[in-house]
Design an enzyme around this catalytic site. Sequence first.
Site, PDB file in Angstrom:
ATOM      1  N   LYS A  96       0.322  -1.323  -0.221  1.00 38.64           N
ATOM      2  CA  LYS A  96       0.145   0.173  -0.086  1.00 38.64           C
ATOM      3  C   LYS A  96       0.824   1.595  -0.189  1.00 38.64           C
ATOM      4  CE  LYS A  96      -4.057  -1.954   2.302  1.00 38.64           C
ATOM      5  NZ  LYS A  96      -3.523  -3.166   1.650  1.00 38.64           N
ATOM      6  N   ASP A 130      -1.930  -2.042  -4.111  1.00 34.54           N
ATOM      7  CA  ASP A 130      -3.373  -2.212  -3.548  1.00 34.54           C
ATOM      8  C   ASP A 130      -3.867  -0.423  -4.077  1.00 34.54           C
ATOM      9  OD1 ASP A 130      -3.317  -4.176  -3.265  1.00 34.54           O
ATOM     10  OD2 ASP A 130      -2.257  -4.299  -0.959  1.00 34.54           O
ATOM     11  N   MET A 131      -5.312  -0.361  -4.110  1.00 31.28           N
ATOM     12  CA  MET A 131      -5.667   0.214  -3.765  1.00 31.28           C
ATOM     13  C   MET A 131      -6.368   1.045  -2.577  1.00 31.28           C
ATOM     14  SD  MET A 131      -6.620   3.064  -5.579  1.00 31.28           S
ATOM     15  CE  MET A 131      -5.667   3.009  -7.615  1.00 31.28           C
ATOM     16  N   GLN A 159     -11.014  -0.529  -8.039  1.00 27.56           N
ATOM     17  CA  GLN A 159     -11.948  -0.806  -7.938  1.00 27.56           C
ATOM     18  C   GLN A 159     -13.275  -0.586  -8.258  1.00 27.56           C
ATOM     19  OE1 GLN A 159     -11.087   1.233  -4.984  1.00 27.56           O
ATOM     20  NE2 GLN A 159     -10.310   0.225  -2.779  1.00 27.56           N
ATOM     21  N   ARG A 180      -5.527  -5.172 -11.404  1.00 27.71           N
ATOM     22  CA  ARG A 180      -6.202  -6.536 -10.488  1.00 27.71           C
ATOM     23  C   ARG A 180      -7.146  -5.617 -10.711  1.00 27.71           C
ATOM     24  NH1 ARG A 180      -4.295  -7.144  -4.616  1.00 27.71           N
ATOM     25  NH2 ARG A 180      -3.020  -8.789  -5.487  1.00 27.71           N
ATOM     26  N   THR A 218     -12.247 -12.112  -7.010  1.00 30.72           N
ATOM     27  CA  THR A 218     -13.565 -12.001  -6.123  1.00 30.72           C
ATOM     28  C   THR A 218     -13.897 -13.567  -6.060  1.00 30.72           C
ATOM     29  OG1 THR A 218     -15.544 -11.537  -7.019  1.00 30.72           O
ATOM     30  CG2 THR A 218     -14.781 -12.585  -8.879  1.00 30.72           C
ATOM     31  N   HIS A 219     -14.505 -13.607  -5.246  1.00 28.81           N
ATOM     32  CA  HIS A 219     -15.002 -14.938  -4.592  1.00 28.81           C
ATOM     33  C   HIS A 219     -16.515 -15.290  -4.879  1.00 28.81           C
ATOM     34  CE1 HIS A 219     -12.262 -12.893  -1.968  1.00 28.81           C
ATOM     35  NE2 HIS A 219     -11.919 -14.011  -1.771  1.00 28.81           N
ATOM     36  N   ARG A 280     -11.950  -6.662   9.286  1.00 27.33           N
ATOM     37  CA  ARG A 280     -12.926  -5.975   7.821  1.00 27.33           C
ATOM     38  C   ARG A 280     -12.881  -7.659   7.386  1.00 27.33           C
ATOM     39  NH1 ARG A 280      -8.697  -2.181   6.856  1.00 27.33           N
ATOM     40  NH2 ARG A 280      -8.148  -3.328   5.377  1.00 27.33           N
ATOM     41  N   ARG A 281     -11.963  -8.481   7.149  1.00 26.51           N
ATOM     42  CA  ARG A 281     -12.478 -10.178   7.037  1.00 26.51           C
ATOM     43  C   ARG A 281     -14.230 -10.288   7.770  1.00 26.51           C
ATOM     44  NH1 ARG A 281      -9.620  -7.948   4.058  1.00 26.51           N
ATOM     45  NH2 ARG A 281     -11.728  -6.967   3.059  1.00 26.51           N
TER      46      ARG A 281
HETATM   47  C1  LIG Z   1      -6.933 -10.247  -4.216  1.00 29.74           C
HETATM   48  C2  LIG Z   1      -8.145  -9.774  -3.649  1.00 29.74           C
HETATM   49  C3  LIG Z   1      -7.579  -8.849  -2.801  1.00 29.74           C
HETATM   50  C4  LIG Z   1      -7.908  -7.795  -1.668  1.00 29.74           C
HETATM   51  N1  LIG Z   1      -7.416  -6.442  -1.083  1.00 29.74           N
HETATM   52  C5  LIG Z   1      -7.886  -5.945  -0.647  1.00 29.74           C
HETATM   53  C6  LIG Z   1      -7.705  -4.806   0.290  1.00 29.74           C
HETATM   54  O1  LIG Z   1      -6.419  -4.492   0.050  1.00 29.74           O
HETATM   55  N2  LIG Z   1      -8.703  -4.496   1.143  1.00 29.74           N
HETATM   56  C7  LIG Z   1      -9.345  -4.763   1.257  1.00 29.74           C
HETATM   57  O2  LIG Z   1      -9.456  -4.250   2.355  1.00 29.74           O
HETATM   58  N3  LIG Z   1     -10.155  -5.640   0.705  1.00 29.74           N
HETATM   59  C8  LIG Z   1      -9.709  -6.139  -0.180  1.00 29.74           C
HETATM   60  N4  LIG Z   1     -10.270  -7.190  -0.981  1.00 29.74           N
HETATM   61  C9  LIG Z   1     -11.022  -7.714  -0.807  1.00 29.74           C
HETATM   62  C10 LIG Z   1     -12.644  -7.332  -1.112  1.00 29.74           C
HETATM   63  O3  LIG Z   1     -12.657  -5.650  -1.006  1.00 29.74           O
HETATM   64  C11 LIG Z   1     -13.843  -6.868  -0.815  1.00 29.74           C
HETATM   65  O4  LIG Z   1     -14.477  -7.416   0.082  1.00 29.74           O
HETATM   66  C12 LIG Z   1     -14.138  -9.022  -1.345  1.00 29.74           C
HETATM   67  O5  LIG Z   1     -13.441  -9.053  -2.705  1.00 29.74           O
HETATM   68  C13 LIG Z   1     -15.478  -9.052  -1.556  1.00 29.74           C
HETATM   69  O6  LIG Z   1     -16.365  -9.088  -2.455  1.00 29.74           O
HETATM   70  P1  LIG Z   1     -16.362 -10.414  -3.393  1.00 29.74           P
HETATM   71  O7  LIG Z   1     -15.813 -10.730  -5.369  1.00 29.74           O
HETATM   72  O8  LIG Z   1     -15.785 -11.927  -3.403  1.00 29.74           O
HETATM   73  O9  LIG Z   1     -17.515 -10.541  -3.231  1.00 29.74           O
HETATM   74  P2  LIG Z   1     -18.708 -10.325  -2.417  1.00 29.74           P
HETATM   75  O10 LIG Z   1     -20.395 -10.833  -3.331  1.00 29.74           O
HETATM   76  O11 LIG Z   1     -19.023  -9.936  -1.768  1.00 29.74           O
HETATM   77  O12 LIG Z   1     -18.337 -12.407  -1.698  1.00 29.74           O
HETATM   78  C14 LIG Z   1     -19.300 -13.393  -2.772  1.00 29.74           C
HETATM   79  C15 LIG Z   1     -18.524 -14.617  -1.937  1.00 29.74           C
HETATM   80  O13 LIG Z   1     -17.668 -14.538  -0.771  1.00 29.74           O
HETATM   81  C16 LIG Z   1     -17.815 -15.166   0.369  1.00 29.74           C
HETATM   82  N5  LIG Z   1     -17.057 -14.403   0.721  1.00 29.74           N
HETATM   83  C17 LIG Z   1     -15.897 -12.766   0.343  1.00 29.74           C
HETATM   84  N6  LIG Z   1     -15.789 -12.529   1.369  1.00 29.74           N
HETATM   85  C18 LIG Z   1     -15.894 -13.270   2.904  1.00 29.74           C
HETATM   86  C19 LIG Z   1     -15.782 -13.116   3.749  1.00 29.74           C
HETATM   87  N7  LIG Z   1     -14.929 -12.174   4.639  1.00 29.74           N
HETATM   88  N8  LIG Z   1     -15.143 -13.880   4.979  1.00 29.74           N
HETATM   89  C20 LIG Z   1     -16.211 -15.895   4.374  1.00 29.74           C
HETATM   90  N9  LIG Z   1     -16.284 -15.716   3.166  1.00 29.74           N
HETATM   91  C21 LIG Z   1     -16.703 -14.639   2.311  1.00 29.74           C
HETATM   92  C22 LIG Z   1     -19.355 -15.463   0.468  1.00 29.74           C
HETATM   93  O14 LIG Z   1     -19.179 -16.746  -0.062  1.00 29.74           O
HETATM   94  C23 LIG Z   1     -19.753 -14.688  -0.404  1.00 29.74           C
HETATM   95  O15 LIG Z   1     -20.785 -15.201  -0.709  1.00 29.74           O
HETATM   96  C24 LIG Z   1      -9.528  -8.363  -1.575  1.00 29.74           C
HETATM   97  C25 LIG Z   1     -10.231  -8.948  -2.431  1.00 29.74           C
HETATM   98  C26 LIG Z   1      -8.868 -10.111  -3.472  1.00 29.74           C
HETATM   99  C27 LIG Z   1     -10.203 -10.800  -3.644  1.00 29.74           C
END
Ligand SMILES: Cc1cc2nc3c(=O)[nH]c(=O)nc-3n(C[C@H](O)[C@H](O)[C@H](O)COP(=O)(O)OP(=O)(O)OC[C@H]3O[C@@H](n4cnc5c(N)ncnc54)[C@H](O)[C@@H]3O)c2cc1C
Length: 299
Positions: A96, A130-131, A159, A180, A218-219, A280-281
Amino acid sequence: MLRSTLLKLSGNNGFAHWVTSNSVTRRMSHRFVAGETLDEVIRTACELNKAGMAVTLDCLGENVATATDAQKVRDTYLEIYDRIAREELNANVSCKLTQLGLDISAEFCEGLVLSIAERAASYDSFLRIDMEGSIYTQRTVELVKRVRAQTPAVGTVIQSYLYRSESDVNDLLSYGCRVRLYKEPSELAFPRKADVDANYVKLMKILLASGFYHGIATHDPRMIAETIRAAAGKRISKDDFEFQMLYGVRTDLQRRLVQDGYRVRIYVPYGLEWFPYFMRRLAERPANLTFFLRNLFRS
Ligand SMILES: Cc1cc2nc3c(=O)[nH]c(=O)nc-3n(C[C@H](O)[C@H](O)[C@H](O)COP(=O)(O)OP(=O)(O)OC[C@H]3O[C@@H](n4cnc5c(N)ncnc54)[C@H](O)[C@@H]3O)c2cc1C
């Protein structure tokens, strides 16, 4: 409500002290954070590599107060690259800008970023910037473009929730920058999740078509399915992009994508400053809070 309470608690020093010194909560943090030391994160990186996944390592921390602290962070990242090379890991680094003194001076910060990116380049590796919060977006994009003009070993993060992201993506692509893409819940820009998702898909398609190697972070199974469909439709090879996910989140999906032949990179954070990241997580999913409370009361 729950999310905002947890996020507020992440700024509370007393609570931070309690969580970071309590053995149960320390153990729980290992679901999302690899540990506090470089040795621990290297061990985790080795295991993930063995499972067929690449990693990006992040030494947690942000908003340093002094130039000396920023220089120490720079030294840590230089050491991480040396260690990655020595252990022959499939790994790169994410960091960052506020950890590298952006709040002190953009010029000073740029010098540190350049030295880290040059170390990355010397190992044929990569540095992901990172952003952070939207007050840093403009400065981050500008700084990354300046460093990218000097070395290809740097890229950044966009983002999908910001209105400006499409124009930032096009701007960064004109510099040959690797991006990313991730989405983040926010009230700041696109107000509805459906609009954030639609913008994610739109930006993902622009990135895939660009011919550069990007990270689709993304998840969300729907976003992943859209990406797979878009890549197949445009005959883009599985080796021309990667999925990225957080350590400890949707490990089932991570493994499935590897089995299906996709490239997967796991974002693995470590370091002493793990508390705000851990909060945050937890805040992202109500189920995480249940996991937290259940373990706490069981102890
Ligand atoms: C490679 C990467 C780098 C990132 N870097 C940062 C960062 O530097 N700072 C920051 O604050 N955020 C970061 N994030 C997190 C991002 O900001 C989002 O909060 C996160 O990716 C949720 O969006 P999603 O695409 O997973 O979709 P969503 O629609 O939010 O989630 C999809 C599914 O993923 C699962 N899921 C998502 N988050 C969680 C969790 N915390 N615990 C358990 N299951 C979960 C659930 O099953 C959910 O239904 C990063 C994410 C990724 C993938």
